[in-house]
Design an enzyme around this catalytic site. Structure first.
Site, PDB file in Angstrom:
ATOM      1  N   GLU A 127       0.861  -0.998  -0.093  1.00 53.40           N
ATOM      2  CA  GLU A 127       0.075  -0.005  -0.111  1.00 53.40           C
ATOM      3  C   GLU A 127       0.806   1.320  -0.136  1.00 53.40           C
ATOM      4  OE1 GLU A 127      -2.937   0.470   3.255  1.00 53.40           O
ATOM      5  OE2 GLU A 127      -3.933   2.007   2.467  1.00 53.40           O
ATOM      6  N   GLY A 268       2.771   1.923  11.091  1.00 52.74           N
ATOM      7  CA  GLY A 268       2.520   1.290  12.398  1.00 52.74           C
ATOM      8  C   GLY A 268       2.329  -0.217  11.910  1.00 52.74           C
ATOM      9  N   ALA A 269       1.437  -0.501  11.043  1.00 48.76           N
ATOM     10  CA  ALA A 269       1.099  -1.675  10.551  1.00 48.76           C
ATOM     11  C   ALA A 269       0.170  -1.801   9.368  1.00 48.76           C
ATOM     12  CB  ALA A 269       0.363  -2.531  11.729  1.00 48.76           C
ATOM     13  N   GLU A 271      -2.460  -4.214   6.764  1.00 43.14           N
ATOM     14  CA  GLU A 271      -3.581  -5.212   7.055  1.00 43.14           C
ATOM     15  C   GLU A 271      -3.762  -6.053   5.869  1.00 43.14           C
ATOM     16  OE1 GLU A 271      -4.097  -1.570   6.140  1.00 43.14           O
ATOM     17  OE2 GLU A 271      -5.601  -1.559   4.876  1.00 43.14           O
ATOM     18  N   HIS A 304      -7.237  -2.510  14.912  1.00 38.38           N
ATOM     19  CA  HIS A 304      -7.351  -1.814  13.717  1.00 38.38           C
ATOM     20  C   HIS A 304      -6.984  -2.559  12.566  1.00 38.38           C
ATOM     21  CE1 HIS A 304      -7.191   2.047  11.217  1.00 38.38           C
ATOM     22  NE2 HIS A 304      -6.320   1.411  10.269  1.00 38.38           N
ATOM     23  N   GLU A 305      -5.960  -3.184  12.402  1.00 39.03           N
ATOM     24  CA  GLU A 305      -5.623  -4.168  11.242  1.00 39.03           C
ATOM     25  C   GLU A 305      -6.454  -5.258  10.879  1.00 39.03           C
ATOM     26  OE1 GLU A 305      -3.885  -2.252   9.407  1.00 39.03           O
ATOM     27  OE2 GLU A 305      -2.796  -1.024  10.974  1.00 39.03           O
ATOM     28  N   HIS A 308      -9.852  -4.097   9.435  1.00 33.35           N
ATOM     29  CA  HIS A 308      -9.799  -4.066   8.216  1.00 33.35           C
ATOM     30  C   HIS A 308     -10.054  -5.179   7.170  1.00 33.35           C
ATOM     31  CE1 HIS A 308      -8.123   0.226   7.316  1.00 33.35           C
ATOM     32  NE2 HIS A 308      -7.014  -0.147   7.871  1.00 33.35           N
ATOM     33  N   GLU A 327     -10.023   3.962   5.929  1.00 36.37           N
ATOM     34  CA  GLU A 327      -9.207   4.363   7.123  1.00 36.37           C
ATOM     35  C   GLU A 327     -10.134   4.948   7.912  1.00 36.37           C
ATOM     36  OE1 GLU A 327      -6.626   3.127   7.941  1.00 36.37           O
ATOM     37  OE2 GLU A 327      -5.743   2.470   5.799  1.00 36.37           O
TER      38      GLU A 327
HETATM   39  N1  BES Z   1      -3.216   0.902   5.812  1.00 36.60           N
HETATM   40  C1  BES Z   1      -2.601   1.362   6.675  1.00 36.60           C
HETATM   41  C2  BES Z   1      -1.297   1.250   6.643  1.00 36.60           C
HETATM   42  C3  BES Z   1      -0.424   2.035   5.600  1.00 36.60           C
HETATM   43  C4  BES Z   1      -0.768   3.475   5.576  1.00 36.60           C
HETATM   44  C5  BES Z   1       0.142   1.503   4.521  1.00 36.60           C
HETATM   45  C6  BES Z   1      -0.028   4.095   4.865  1.00 36.60           C
HETATM   46  C7  BES Z   1       0.682   2.410   3.551  1.00 36.60           C
HETATM   47  C8  BES Z   1       0.620   3.592   3.430  1.00 36.60           C
HETATM   48  C9  BES Z   1      -3.184   0.892   8.274  1.00 36.60           C
HETATM   49  O1  BES Z   1      -4.190   0.057   8.133  1.00 36.60           O
HETATM   50  C10 BES Z   1      -3.054   1.823   9.234  1.00 36.60           C
HETATM   51  O2  BES Z   1      -3.899   2.789   9.172  1.00 36.60           O
HETATM   52  N2  BES Z   1      -2.106   1.844  10.236  1.00 36.60           N
HETATM   53  C11 BES Z   1      -1.821   3.029  10.917  1.00 36.60           C
HETATM   54  C12 BES Z   1      -2.472   2.675  12.363  1.00 36.60           C
HETATM   55  C13 BES Z   1      -3.686   2.719  12.762  1.00 36.60           C
HETATM   56  C14 BES Z   1      -4.040   2.201  14.063  1.00 36.60           C
HETATM   57  C15 BES Z   1      -4.263   4.108  12.534  1.00 36.60           C
HETATM   58  C16 BES Z   1      -0.471   3.233  10.922  1.00 36.60           C
HETATM   59  O3  BES Z   1       0.314   2.566  10.424  1.00 36.60           O
HETATM   60  O4  BES Z   1       0.012   4.162  11.585  1.00 36.60           O
HETATM   61 ZN    ZN Z   2      -5.697   1.554   8.625  1.00 41.26          ZN
END
Ligand code: BES
Ligand code: ZN
Length: 883
Positions: A127, A268-269, A271, A304-305, A308, A327
């Protein structure tokens, strides 16, 4: 390095794909520097039109090795392959099979996008647009395909081989020292959810029985030896899975769910279907290594993940403009999960604090954009507080406007109607309109208009007619590209509090009770009248922060003190204290700048004393009430010509005043909460520690020697990271001998653990003293620091730029110079990380003139640098307002 393309991308230009992909068979032979990727795609024309369109596949930094169509090599004159595009001008006007072979170098991938190495582990991050760095593909979320992935690797180098879905085959490659695994994911998915992992990983396994009685295998993969630190993550995962069944009726769908923790990760992570990849910071925890706050973040991000899987994966986004569809909605879901698992009031207050600190600031500056932007240059820069946090608020407002039953029905309809699809925000909102029979056209402005609505509310009681009239005026300030705005629909939860602290019944002028206590404001100016009000009430407005607005109400200091003590809405009790403190701090900043002295305010001190005294309150709530508004909150309230030194000084002075005034009670509570109990990261334990540490922090703010030695002692005797880190954080704000000793001790204790050394970096970056910049610069040369690891960069440099307003905004501009030079040094290696760091300068326009000019000059130097990445180019141009 990416080449700069002619952009921007506009929502209005969306066209369905010319070609669809039904299946993808990937065959990846892992090698540290030369990984061979074979992709077999079955393509078919989209339902776009009659004329057969050229096939254009995205790529980035790829080298094509071979190309076959339906089993035959494609002649060179029939295609064009560049590093960022593969074009077949005249493909057959029917379904066909395309086999593409590319070679990539995961060790050279410093962007951490596509296939890269984190330590000795191979992993992917796709992503938003990383799959195109693995193979040529229509890399857009509305192309959903069924993936089968074969991975092959050296057996000792990568004994564990993982991909999305279920394992269908595994074995040795005879006579080669290599082995393979084949994974199949039956659910069609967009390419951004693809993932693959290879390496020497240990795993912790558990099981979950779903509501329909299926058994799901749960695995968390970590660096060998770290298994004991996965207990909390596994527990959080199981609770999240159960919660999604109860709260939303959503069950997990594959036979296995895997999480892999890696040390090098931009976010952070992620999904990825059935194979979430996590920054190890958000997996690993033990009482000795992680704080209560770390435990909470881990729980929230795991949830959160996982959530998703339905909001993002089963139903994905049609295009990246719809990012909030997954999101914002998933943040709303994880906030609700945390509220149910812990304390709803404390969760709401924390979420609103985060919203104001990040999203309100973004909305007030040059990077303001709508929850659903209409245009972007670089999608990576739109994973913002607005898309995430305001996006979650918009979903919450739907629930507030329609009520919990209609909200649940709308969600059920959304899942039923759009499962397996790539959907839009309109389709989401339509589900709620359909189940409730409500017109939501005006509501859509929450998605299209940027900026924080300002609402002025004035209430007046008329004893003669026994009526209470509330006049509400709304406005929305201009934002980049949106000079004038239309009125919004604002759900305003209200109460009228009587002298005895109880809510008076709310009857509208037409005799009907106000449903759920929510007024719906739609006009630029509107008056609501409540009948049969027997006494002059104090209005409690925007309860629970029902709308993400800036509210100005005609409440006196006495009204606010009354609400702080009596309101049945805990959010507004907290808000009343914040408003009292903010008013005082804004006045004191002005007084200090005029060369005068700060005032005290007996009202605020009384309100705080009463809350501290109220034994019925959740200690976690009391801790939040004792936390004065942050420097960013004060600066936002001042709005222009901000002097960060004066803001810091006013806040520090008030903290000391509060600490002195309440010292007796603070010491008492500290002692009362000090009785030894085994550490448990549950809500009750977290609350006790939060209040105890809030008391300590205010006491140390007085710099009384007894308080300083109390903190030093807590640092030494703590049996958990929460108390140890809190004591060190409070000590490290003051130039006392105990500080240096504790910081040295902390490093010596934890030098072997990078995630804890990150805390050590952050604490030093946050010291509000002129020597900090040199200290931070020196720490970049520390053996534990690396510019290649995003966690290190964030814990030292982003912490300096974002958590130390005073030193980052030094009057000589050296803070801006350091951060912008770091951005330029990072940009060629990791543009996403560089762009995020640069966004720390987004509030430069509100600064007083000297700093404003220095910040602008630093930004201009970035803009003038040769060969910027699209990520940094986009942020610098918008920040300067020269886009
Ligand atoms: N899908 C995102 C991770 C992501 C964001 C990948 C941007 C590539 C580019 C994931 O679901 C996400 O939102 N992660 C957040 C943490 C969440 C608890 C808000 C993060 O990684 O900060
Ligand atoms: Zn997310």
């Amino acid at each position: 390095m990416r080449t700069e393309e002619a952009r921007p991308i506009r929502l209005e230009d969306y066209r369905p794909p010319d070609w669809l992909v039904e299946t993808v068979e990937l065959d990846v032979a892992l090698d540290p520097t030369a990984t061979r990727v074979r992709a077999a795609l079955t393509l078919k024309p989209g339902s776009n039109g009659a004329a057969p369109a050229p096939l254009v596949l995205d790529g980035e930094g790829l080298i094509l090795k071979s190309l076959m169509l339906d089993g035959a090599a494609v002649p060179a004159e029939q295609y064009v392959a560049t590093s960022d595009r593969l074009t077949i001008a005249q493909p057959p006007p029917r379904a066909f099979r395309l086999e593409i072979e590319t070679e990539i170098d995961p060790s050279a991938n410093t962007q951490l996008l596509g296939l890269y190495r984190s330590g000795r582990i191979y992993c992917t991050q796709c992503e938003a647009e990383g799959f195109r760095r693995i193979t040529y593909f229509p890399d857009r979320p509305d192309v959903m395909a069924v993936y089968t992935t074969r991975i092959e690797a050296d057996k000792t180098d990568a004994p564990v081989l993982l991909a999305n879905g279920n394992l269908v085959e595994a074995g040795d490659v005879p006579g080669s020292g290599r082995h393979f695994a084949v994974w199949h994911d039956p659910f069609p998915k967009p390419s951004y959810l693809f993932a693959l992992v290879g390496g020497n990983l240990a795993c912790v396994e558990d099981r979950f029985r779903t509501m329909s009685g299926r058994d799901v295998t749960l695995r968390i993969y970590v660096e060998p030896g770290k298994e004991p630190r996965c207990v909390h993550a596994m527990d959080s995962l199981k609770r999240a899975m159960r919660w999604d069944e109860t709260a939303f009726g959503r069950e997990y769908d594959l036979d296995i769910f895997m999480i892999v923790a890696v040390s090098d990760f931009n976010m952070g992570a992620m999904e990825n279907k059935g194979l979430n990849v996590f920054n190890d910071k958000y997996v690993l925890a033990s009482p000795e290594t992680a704080t209560d706050n770390d435990y909470e973040r881990i729980e929230a991000i795991i949830a959160h993940e996982y959530f998703h899987n339905w909001t993002g994966n089963r139903i994905t986004c049609r295009d990246w403009f719809q990012l909030c569809l997954k999101e914002g909605l998933t943040v709303f879901r994880d906030q609700e999960f945390s509220a149910d698992e812990r304390s709803r009031a404390v969760e709401r207050i924390s979420d609103v604090r985060g919203l104001r600190a990040h999203q309100f600031v973004e909305d007030a500056g040059p990077l303001a954009h709508p929850v659903r932007p209409a245009l972007y240059h670089e999608i990576n820069n739109f994973y913002t507080a607005t898309v995430y946090e305001k996006g979650a608020e918009v979903v919450r407002m739907l629930k507030t406007l329609l009520g919990p039953d209609n909200f649940r029905k709308g969600m059920d309809l959304y899942f039923a109607r759009h499962d397996g699809e790539a959907a839009t925000v309109e389709q989401f909102v339509q589900c709620f309109a359909d189940v409730s029979g409500t017109e939501l056209a005006q509501f859509m402005r929450w998605y299209s208009q940027a900026g924080t609505p300002e609402v002025i509310a004035a209430g007046r009681y008329d004893a003669r007619t026994r009526t209470y009239r509330l006049e509400v005026v709304q406005s929305l300030p201009p934002t980049p590209g949106q000079p004038s705005k239309e009125p919004m629909v604002i759900p305003l939860a209200v109460g009228l509090v009587g002298r005895d602290g109880r809510d008076l019944p709310l009857t509208l002028a037409d005799g009907r009770p106000l449903a759920r206590g929510v007024l719906t404001v739609k006009q630029p100016s509107e008056t609501f009248e409540f009948a049969d009000i027997g006494e002059a009430p104090v209005p409690s407005l925007n309860r629970g922060f029902s709308a993400p607005i800036k509210l100005v109400a005609n409440l006196t200091a006495d009204d606010l003190r009354f609400l702080a003590a009596r309101d049945c809405d805990p959010f507004n009790r907290w808000q009343a204290v914040q408003t009292l403190a903010t008013r005082l701090l804004v006045d004191n900043v002005a007084a200090l700048r005029a060369g005068g002295a700060a005032h005290r305010d007996a009202g605020l001190l009384d309100a705080l004393a009463a809350i501290l005294d109220d034994g019925a309150l959740d200690p976690a709530f009391v801790a939040l009430a004792l936390t004065l508004p942050g420097e960013a909150d004060i600066a936002r309230e001042i709005g222009r010509d901000v002097d960060p030194d004066a803001v810091f000084a006013a806040r520090a002075a008030l903290r000391a005043v509060v600490g002195e005034h309440l010292a007796g009670a603070l010491f008492d509570h500290y002692r009362r909460l000090s009785e030894a109990r085994p550490y448990r990261p549950d809500a009750a334990g977290v609350a006790r520690r939060a209040l105890r540490n809030a008391c300590l922090d205010l006491l140390v703010a007085t710099r009384r020697p007894d308080a300083i030695s109390l903190a030093a002692r807590q640092y030494q005797v703590a049996d958990n990271m929460t108390d140890r880190a809190a004591a060190l954080a409070t000590l490290s704000l003051y130039d006392v001998p105990e500080r240096a000793a504790a910081l040295d001790d902390f490093y010596a204790r934890y030098r072997g653990d990078p995630l804890i050394v990150d805390k050590w970096f952050t604490l030093q970056a946050a010291i509000p003293e002129p020597a900090t910049l040199d200290r931070v610069k020196a720490l970049t040369a520390h053996s534990a620091f690396s510019f290649a690891n995003p966690n290190r960069v964030r814990s030292l440099i982003s912490a300096f730029a974002m958590a130390n307003q005073k030193e980052f905004n030094r009057a000589d501009g050296a803070g801006y110079d350091f951060v912008t030079e770091t951005v330029l040094a990072l940009d060629p290696k990791n543009p996403q990380l560089a762009a995020r760091l640069l966004s720390a300068l987004k509030s430069w326009r509100v600064l007083e003139p000297t700093r404003r000019a220095l910040a602008q000059a630093a930004l201009r130097r970035v803009a003038a640098a040769p060969a910027l990445s699209p990520d940094v180019r986009d942020i610098v141009a918008r920040t300067l307002g020269e886009d």
